[in-house]
Design a protein around this motif. Structure first.
Motif, PDB file in Angstrom:
ATOM      1  N   ARG A   1      34.775  32.332  46.366  1.00  0.00           N
ATOM      2  CA  ARG A   1      35.764  32.097  45.315  1.00  0.00           C
ATOM      3  C   ARG A   1      37.150  31.863  45.921  1.00  0.00           C
ATOM      4  O   ARG A   1      37.907  31.017  45.433  1.00  0.00           O
ATOM      5  CB  ARG A   1      35.797  33.281  44.347  1.00  0.00           C
ATOM      6  CG  ARG A   1      34.556  33.370  43.469  1.00  0.00           C
ATOM      7  CD  ARG A   1      34.552  34.621  42.606  1.00  0.00           C
ATOM      8  NE  ARG A   1      33.405  34.618  41.715  1.00  0.00           N
ATOM      9  CZ  ARG A   1      33.038  35.642  40.957  1.00  0.00           C
ATOM     10  NH1 ARG A   1      33.735  36.764  40.991  1.00  0.00           N
ATOM     11  NH2 ARG A   1      31.982  35.554  40.170  1.00  0.00           N
TER      12      ARG A   1
ATOM     13  N   LYS B   1      44.369  25.804  34.078  1.00  0.00           N
ATOM     14  CA  LYS B   1      44.235  27.026  34.878  1.00  0.00           C
ATOM     15  C   LYS B   1      45.604  27.633  35.201  1.00  0.00           C
ATOM     16  O   LYS B   1      45.816  28.839  35.057  1.00  0.00           O
ATOM     17  CB  LYS B   1      43.488  26.724  36.176  1.00  0.00           C
ATOM     18  CG  LYS B   1      43.276  27.960  37.063  1.00  0.00           C
ATOM     19  CD  LYS B   1      42.701  27.609  38.414  1.00  0.00           C
ATOM     20  CE  LYS B   1      43.745  27.167  39.400  1.00  0.00           C
ATOM     21  NZ  LYS B   1      44.550  28.295  39.942  1.00  0.00           N
TER      22      LYS B   1
ATOM     23  N   TYR C   1      34.729  25.035  39.580  1.00  0.00           N
ATOM     24  CA  TYR C   1      35.544  26.213  39.883  1.00  0.00           C
ATOM     25  C   TYR C   1      36.711  26.319  38.904  1.00  0.00           C
ATOM     26  O   TYR C   1      36.973  27.397  38.352  1.00  0.00           O
ATOM     27  CB  TYR C   1      36.074  26.157  41.312  1.00  0.00           C
ATOM     28  CG  TYR C   1      37.205  27.132  41.540  1.00  0.00           C
ATOM     29  CD1 TYR C   1      36.956  28.499  41.665  1.00  0.00           C
ATOM     30  CD2 TYR C   1      38.535  26.699  41.577  1.00  0.00           C
ATOM     31  CE1 TYR C   1      37.994  29.400  41.838  1.00  0.00           C
ATOM     32  CE2 TYR C   1      39.576  27.601  41.753  1.00  0.00           C
ATOM     33  CZ  TYR C   1      39.301  28.950  41.878  1.00  0.00           C
ATOM     34  OH  TYR C   1      40.333  29.844  42.031  1.00  0.00           O
TER      35      TYR C   1
ATOM     36  N   LYS D   1      37.064  29.313  36.301  1.00  0.00           N
ATOM     37  CA  LYS D   1      38.235  30.169  36.480  1.00  0.00           C
ATOM     38  C   LYS D   1      39.062  30.229  35.194  1.00  0.00           C
ATOM     39  O   LYS D   1      39.573  31.298  34.819  1.00  0.00           O
ATOM     40  CB  LYS D   1      39.090  29.629  37.628  1.00  0.00           C
ATOM     41  CG  LYS D   1      40.347  30.446  37.916  1.00  0.00           C
ATOM     42  CD  LYS D   1      40.010  31.825  38.428  1.00  0.00           C
ATOM     43  CE  LYS D   1      41.269  32.569  38.850  1.00  0.00           C
ATOM     44  NZ  LYS D   1      40.955  33.951  39.288  1.00  0.00           N
TER      45      LYS D   1
END
Length: 478
Positions: A191, A299, A355, A359
């Motif tokens: 991650r 994000k 990702y 996220k």
């Protein structure tokens, strides 16, 4: 307008009035969340909730033989439930059944993504499991207060989530206590590598450090018969290296095949991903740059909200982020992001976009579960008391105060907040916003901390004075 992404089928003419009513309700809910001139009032939210449930009852009566049908009525209804759920959080009714809807919807997305990714830590599952149990408890507690139509829907969604959660827990159950910390570390590194990959300036040194950590973990796993080829040579060299490692005498019992496969796969994936992102240096292929920029922007905005949540977040603000992410997620075909010509993304773009998507969902989940059960009308007072409590605790940890005078600023602020109450209630105009118990409890805790600090200071002062008097008496006798 931000409809939920869904497959559209022809609408039954009898459902058109329901759709029209739901569209009107959704508009009113959106106007409610956008109006910053005043706080969201409980009576407005509850009125709109009742209007939605009236339409649900009519819809269920029409669909006695078409329970699984999904058309535009259902997408707009989902929008209404999402907005209502976030509105219940905004007015401080976090532990009521309608507030569960948004959290469970986000959990469903998270679990689906964890299952797809096949790597996650036990702590991820523990947090989600605890939240699902809370959600079930809130639904059970609301049997007398809320429509059975809503409770049936929520319990069905919780059941689906718990089934997926059980599958994910079973997948990790093969890891032994000795191997679990190493698994957690690999998940964390993977991650972290993905996070490095989305920075404005690629951190080569940091990625190199993660590579070194991976090599250390790889060496630690070798005595268990677990290996991953991390060399950068030819395919033949990699195979030879792997065979050499596997021929080593095992220092520990070989783990179960499932655990061995899990760790080898994740270790290998970490090495490949570290090498890949160092080669790419954050350069996304042009066909997927627009999606990348959009996801990165979402994000970053959500992470800013996470930092300033207590002072700036109105939970209904999360709705637009949820819907943008849902549309991007639903646009994938067989799990793949496609370009304008329908071609799937390469591995690098695919994992980078996933990702960012995951996220963002995880951050929304964090914002939802950390929402305080206090109406936004009382949040300014609640936040001030939270800060005061933290300051008083810090003073206590630092050894307390030397004189009661040092407490004057805290006491003045606490008294000014206490004087705002009318008959023991914090009023906003003629309204009594939700969250009175939480604010009052926090105020009392602050007063108690202040009292303890004052008593300690007075005792220390009295002991010091007693000691000085004793010295003056003993002096002439010596």
């Amino acid at each position: 307008m931000t409809d939920s992404p869904a497959v559209r089928i022809p609408l039954d003419p009898k459902e058109q009035p329901i759709l029209d009513s739901l569209l009107s309700i959704r508009t009113n809910l959106e106007l409610l969340k956008q109006d910053r001139s005043t706080y969201v009032k409980s009576e407005d939210v509850i009125r709109l909730y009742n209007e939605v449930m009236e339409q649900v009852e009519i819809l269920n009566a029409l669909r006695t033989t078409r329970r699984l049908e999904q058309n535009r009525v259902d997408t707009v209804l989902d929008d209404c439930f999402q907005l209502l759920s976030l509105s219940y959080l905004t007015i401080g009714k976090n532990h009521e059944a309608p507030a569960v809807y948004s959290a469970v919807s986000t959990i469903k997305r998270l679990l689906d993504h964890l299952k797809e990714a096949t790597f996650y830590s036990p702590k991820d599952l523990e947090s989600i499991g605890a939240r699902l149990e809370d959600s079930r408890r809130y639904c059970d507690r609301g049997k007398e207060s809320y429509s059975p139509h809503l409770l049936t829907l929520l319990n069905a969604r919780i059941d689906v989530c718990q089934q997926t959660l059980a599958e994910l827990q079973l997948n990790l159950s093969h890891l032994t206590p000795e191997l679990t910390p190493k698994w957690d570390k690999l998940v964390s590194i993977l991650r972290s590598l993905s996070a490095c990959n989305t920075r404005s300036k690629f951190p080569n040194a940091e990625v190199d450090d993660f590579l070194e950590q991976l090599k250390e973990i790889s060496e630690e796993l070798r005595p268990y018969g677990i290996a991953a080829y991390e060399s950068t040579g030819t395919k033949e060299e990699k195979v030879a290296e792997m065979m050499e490692k596997m021929q080593l005498t095992l220092e520990h019992p070989e783990p179960a095949p499932e655990a061995k496969t899990l760790l080898e796969t994740l270790l290998q994936r970490c090495f490949i991903w570290a090498v890949t992102i160092k080669e790419k240096q954050g350069n996304i292929a042009v066909p997927f740059k627009e999606t990348y920029d959009k996801l990165l922007g979402i994000k970053n905005q959500l992470e800013k909200l996470l930092l300033t949540q207590a002072w700036s977040l109105r939970e209904t603000d999360l709705y637009s982020y949820q819907r943008q992410l849902d549309r991007i997620d639903e646009s994938r075909v067989d799990g793949n992001f496609l370009d304008g010509l329908g071609r799937p993304a390469a591995l690098y773009e695919q994992r980078t976009l996933l990702y960012l998507l995951r996220k963002s969902y995880a951050t929304i989940y964090q914002l939802i579960i950390s929402s305080e059960p206090v109406s936004e009308a009382l949040l300014p007072i609640y936040n001030q008391l939270t800060t005061l409590r933290k300051c008083l605790l810090d003073v206590k940890k630092a050894g307390g105060i030397s004189s009661p005078r040092e407490l004057y600023p805290y006491s003045m602020k606490l008294n000014s907040i206490d004087n705002m109450r009318v008959d023991g209630k914090f009023m906003v105009g003629t309204d009594i916003p939700d969250g009175q118990g939480s604010v009052t409890q926090l105020l009392e805790e602050c007063f108690e901390l202040s009292y303890e600090l004052r008593m300690d200071a007075e005792e220390s002062s009295a002991e010091g004075k007693s000691g000085n008097d004793s010295d003056s008496v003993d002096g002439p006798l010596k």
